[in-house]
Write an enzyme that holds these catalytic residues in place. Sequence first.
Site: not given
Length: 233
Positions: A116, A199, A202
């Site tokens: 992240n 997405d 993931h």
Amino acid sequence: MVRKIYRLTLLLVPLACTNDAPPPSDGAPSERASTAIEVASDPVVLFLGTSLTAGLGVDPDAAFPALVQAKIDSLGWAFAVANMGVSGETSAGGLRRLPWLLRQPIAVLVLELGANDGLRGLEVEQLETNLDSIVVSTRRAYPDVRVVIAGMQAPPDLGRRYSTEFRLVFERVAAQHDAALIPFLLEDVGGVPALNQEDGIHPTAEGHALIAETVWRTVEPVLRSLVAEAVPN
């Protein structure tokens, strides 16, 4: 018998979302986390990470930490995997919740943080400082803990220089602390549409199965050495 995966805290929110709220001053978990700590009787292998570790979008038993637990069980080794994956977690967020996590003794720390940070283009220097602090704090609490660093790569749209510096952080932290290194957690999975959810970030269950194999190549020798050390001479 398959052992229970200890999920001390699990928050399912999008990968790129922040989880930077500090824990309460008394060290208790925040309201966004589980309020219960389950104490394992076996030595704990703590997976500290993001939604990749948490297994966002797949059955908990299909997430790679659970698959690693199954491999451990198949060998008859007495280790309990604790899945501490939190969706949206940054290296700073992981550092902030570390004191609560260290309430339970751990034998192995598998550190999967940085994805992240990279998605947001956060400062590479701060990522390295945070990862270093996590390892130092963990070893201060448990000097004999073994550490495994899961390497990650930054999105290519952030530029070659950032991507290179980002990748090297994990190598430097592992070398500095004599930790085992998984060169790239998403090897053969990242960027492969068939192995990722819609997405594109993931992994699917099939992707997690491949990640488990990648992780196991590094974690298995670490666990094997601990088993060997526990055998009386």
